[in-house]
Design a protein around this motif. Structure first.
Motif, PDB file in Angstrom:
ATOM      1  N   THR A 132       0.810  -1.214   0.000  1.00  0.00           N
ATOM      2  CA  THR A 132       0.000   0.000   0.000  1.00  0.00           C
ATOM      3  C   THR A 132       0.848   1.270   0.000  1.00  0.00           C
ATOM      4  O   THR A 132       0.693   2.123  -0.873  1.00  0.00           O
ATOM      5  N   LEU A 140      -2.343   3.272  -6.158  1.00  0.00           N
ATOM      6  CA  LEU A 140      -3.330   3.672  -5.141  1.00  0.00           C
ATOM      7  C   LEU A 140      -3.693   5.141  -5.303  1.00  0.00           C
ATOM      8  O   LEU A 140      -4.865   5.523  -5.322  1.00  0.00           O
ATOM      9  N   TYR A 152     -10.438   0.582  -0.588  1.00  0.00           N
ATOM     10  CA  TYR A 152      -9.124  -0.022  -0.411  1.00  0.00           C
ATOM     11  C   TYR A 152      -8.851  -0.195   1.078  1.00  0.00           C
ATOM     12  O   TYR A 152      -8.943   0.768   1.847  1.00  0.00           O
ATOM     13  N   CYS A 154      -6.003  -1.265   3.805  1.00  0.00           N
ATOM     14  CA  CYS A 154      -4.602  -1.575   4.096  1.00  0.00           C
ATOM     15  C   CYS A 154      -4.533  -2.252   5.453  1.00  0.00           C
ATOM     16  O   CYS A 154      -4.997  -1.698   6.451  1.00  0.00           O
TER      17      CYS A 154
END
Ligand SMILES: Cc1ncc(C[n+]2csc(CCOP(=O)(O)OP(=O)(O)O)c2C)c(N)n1
Ligand code: SF4
Ligand SMILES: [Mg+2]
Lengths: 346, 419
Positions: A132, A140, A152, A154
């Motif tokens: 990430t 990203l 998303y 992480c």
């Protein structure tokens, strides 16, 4: 199957046991009809925070979307421990492509679903902190900037764990990793480095950014649910202790995650369109030592040759977070003043 | 409809007829015009439903295509050179996952030294990736190959790269017979994926595969490419039936029946080679040409059949493996094992160096007299090379070679700066 009351006992946590809550306030996990998106039998280490976080996050996302979910996964522990084929833990459609491209792959899935008129199917993309904040960061940021309809997540265990615990851009200062060993005059990871991805995500002005830990799973679920109420790019950063990489006891995962928050080292908050909208206050302020001492990656700061000045430095970082986010109830004008990067890094 | 049109534009119009559903765009010369033109069509709503995604890198472009394809959409992108290398990891991944993405590769040299002009180094860099690689000789063929590419890719679940020479084809304005929608619709059925991310039928795609199965998975990919060797001619034949045009296929021979020397090449240079061959034929030399359309899968049998009766085979290629020699030539030599054919390698046209008919005539003249060595660099400026070698010998700090060579040539102006 009738709903069986599930008992969560209070073990020094401030979490409210499910049994004290109304049915509709109970966790997704306590629901016997939860989807078990990532099923048992995978090969994560005992006490793996990442496995726990993923399970709660995805089941919550499944509930929020009535089961209409596709997951994309970056290379890393979560991917490796969940799919040693012919076994797979995934009971949802799941795609792993590469280490650094999960956000872009998710963009593609989301675009395809839109073209097919299936915007009811939502997309979650997930990866570790390495994928990430480091190698997948370009993809990203691109996904954020285009405001693609992707959540998303992480799972931050503060290092490249799958390859044997190396430093990432999310490794905290002073932490020992295989590439920031506890040797030399400044043992462990250097101060003044690293990326604060939740804040970087906020700078993209995307609809929703939040942080969470596996200590407060109710909060994690709620944030996933909130995230799924938005369209566009959303980012959830979950602190997931890693017993193997952190050198902590596997039964301390939740405790350590809680201390990360209670010390101020890991601020837990939500932001919408670039502005912080809520913070989880510290319930019982705890000195960083309590957190550090439970982890072998910080062992060089204590013991025979203690390094109290380094501990103090870490405490200053925690204090800075407390001030920046107003993590204490008493803190005045918590969000008024933003520290400069130089101040934070000093 | 026969239209006077730029090559890139012809590709864009043809890709549009293929009803792509997700198109990813990232600019790089000489591919940019293609993706720009598709972008306009999507923005006008002509291709609806189609998503046009301006990504932040080629790595993302191929990754978006991977996600889109796995979710059941027909995905397309285009790139060249540095862009292809930047997406390399995803290029392999798309093939490994068996996703039928179609990509135009506007062939261009790879830096350093940075160079925007045409050669085939980019395509050669990914020849082992598992993609099918088809080389177009003309803009007409390039356009036609795209329709065939979608068909082939989706039938076999293998990604297909249509290689066309940068600038020479992409930027050339000439007559191209554009297909019509009804023909393409009849020829190219809607994409029916072999695998799909579907909440009603969840599968895991992209799992870790260990030593117990990896070789088998790779072998299956090889079999799919061997299958393509059968499908490519059939698909080209069906295309001929629908359009009356010969485009695609595996290999093509030109005046080879009685040839003592056969020249082998790929792409647009075949046109110039044929012209030079005609001229040498007029002087009584028995020379012919074989063009390779399908580089991957490599049609070894067909190549052998097409070449075996010629004592000498000259492989002319716009790329080479530094420290070894020709790439195509190596494959040709393999295909000719045991035939007794002598294979000569000629590296030409690197970084856009023009391959002139005159140079080719001289080359073929020598070839006819058995004067070619094993490996030759066509039109190499030996003097410039010698000067740089002397400089390097004279002292340690001789400086950057590329810049030295340019200075020797009396120019430091880099053409195409700022692309
Ligand atoms: C391009 C590329 N570089 C390196 C690797 C090796 N690699 C695989 S997983 C991994 C570490 C993953 O770290 P992180 O994203 O933090 O996930 P974790 O395993 O810690 O959950 C690395 C370095 C790879 N697979 N691909
Ligand atoms: S190494 Fe850490 S992140 Fe990986 S499975 Fe073990 S505990 Fe989980
Ligand atoms: Mg990690």
């Amino acid at each position: 199957m009738t709903k069986r009351p599930i008992r969560f006992y209070q073990v020094g946590s401030f979490a409210v046991g499910n049994r004290l809550l109304r049915d509709d306030e109970r966790t997704v996990q306590s629901d016997p009809h939860r989807s078990n998106s990532i099923d048992s039998g995978h090969r994560a280490c005992q006490g793996c925070g990442e496995a726990l976080g993923a399970r709660y996050a995805l089941d919550a996302a499944m509930r929020a979307t009535q089961g209409q979910l596709v997951a994309v996964n970056a290379t890393g522990c979560l991917e490796v421990f969940s799919t040693p084929y012919p076994e797979t833990s995934w009971r949802i459609p799941w795609l792993h492509s590469l280490f650094g491209n999960a956000p872009a792959v998710a963009t593609g899935v989301s675009a395809a679903l839109r073209v097919k008129g299936r915007s009811d199917v939502r997309v979650v993309s997930q990866g570790g902190d390495g994928s990430t904040v480091d190698i997948g960061f370009g993809c990203l940021s691109g996904m954020f900037e285009r405001n693609d309809d992707v959540l998303y997540i992480c799972y931050d265990n503060e290092g490249y764990m799958n390859t044997g615990v190396q430093r990432s851009g999310a490794t905290p200062p002073a932490a020992r990793t295989a590439t920031t060993d506890a040797v030399g005059p400044q043992p462990g990871n250097a101060f003044g480095q690293g990326k604060d991805l939740p804040r970087i995500a906020m700078a993209h002005d995307i609809p929703y950014v939040a942080t969470a830990t596996v200590a407060d799973l109710h909060d994690l679920e709620a944030k996933v649910e909130r995230a799924m109420s938005f369209r566009g790019a959303r980012y959830l950063h979950v602190l997931v202790p890693c017993p193997l990489g952190w050198g902590s006891a596997s039964n301390e995962t939740i405790h350590i995650a809680r201390l990360a928050k209670e010390t101020g080292l890991f601020p837990v908050f939500e932001a919408e369109y670039g502005t912080v909208t809520s913070v989880s206050k510290i319930r019982r302020r705890t000195p960083v030592e309590e957190y550090l001492k439970l982890q072998k990656r910080f062992a060089h700061l204590f013991g025979k040759n203690p390094r109290p000045e380094i501990v103090t430095h870490l405490q200053e970082i925690a204090n800075r977070n407390i001030e920046r986010y107003g993590l204490l109830d008493t803190a005045d004008a918590p969000l008024a003043r933003h520290a400069t990067t130089a101040e934070v890094r000093s | 409809m026969l239209t006077q049109i730029e090559g890139s534009r012809a590709i864009a119009e043809t890709v549009a007829l293929c009803r792509p559903e997700v198109v990813c765009a990232y600019p790089i010369s000489p591919q940019t015009h293609i993706i720009e033109a598709v972008g306009v069509m999507v923005k006008e709503g002509r291709l609806a439903p189609c998503e046009f995604i301006n990504v932040e890198s080629e790595f993302a472009a191929m990754s978006v295509a991977i996600g889109a394809s796995a979710a059941g959409a027909r995905a397309y992108t285009a790139t060249a050179s540095q862009g292809l290398l930047y997406m390399m990891e995803a290029v392999y991944n798309a093939a490994g996952l068996g996703l039928p993405i179609v990509m135009t590769l506007a062939n261009r040299a790879i830096g350093a030294p940075i160079n925007i002009w045409n050669d085939h180094s980019d395509a050669m860099a990914v020849r082992d990736s598992g993609w099918i690689q088809l080389f177009a000789e003309t803009n007409q063929e390039a356009a036609d190959l795209h329709v065939q590419a979608f068909r082939l890719a989706e039938e076999l679940s293998v990604p297909v790269m249509v290689c066309m020479d940068g600038f020479i084809l992409t930027h050339a304005v000439e007559g191209v017979d554009l297909l019509d929608q009804s023909m393409v619709d009849a020829y190219l059925p809607p994409y029916e994926p072999r695998q799909i991310l579907d909440p009603d039928n969840p599968v895991s795609i992209g799992a870790m595969v260990g030593p117990e199965a990896f070789q088998e998975v790779r072998y299956l990919a090889h079999l799919r490419q061997l299958d393509a060797l059968h499908r490519i001619p059939v698909i080209a034949e069906e295309f001929f039936a629908a359009t009356g045009r010969h485009s695609g296929g595996l290999v093509h021979s030109y005046r080879t029946e009685d040839a003592d020397t056969i020249v082998v090449a790929m792409g647009s240079v075949l046109g110039t080679i044929k012209d030079a061959v005609d001229i040498r034929r007029d002087s009584g030399e028995r020379i012919g040409v074989v063009g390779i359309t399908s580089f991957r899968p490599f049609p070894s049998l067909q190549v052998r059949e097409a070449l075996r009766h010629a004592p000498q085979v000259v492989v002319l290629e716009k790329a080479f493996s530094i420290g070894h020699g020709g790439v195509l030539a190596t494959d040709i030599s393999m295909a000719l094992q045991g035939t007794g054919c002598v294979v000569r390698e000629v590296v030409a046209g690197l970084g856009g160096r023009p391959i002139t008919r005159l140079s080719l005539e001289k080359l073929f003249y020598k070839a006819a007299r058995g004067e070619l060595g094993e490996l030759l660099f066509l039109d190499l400026d030996v003097e410039v090379v010698d000067r740089e070698l002397a400089r390097m010998k004279a002292g340690r700090r001789s400086g950057p070679s590329a810049e030295n060579v340019l200075r020797d040539l009396g120019t430091t102006r880099v053409e195409g700066q700022g692309r």
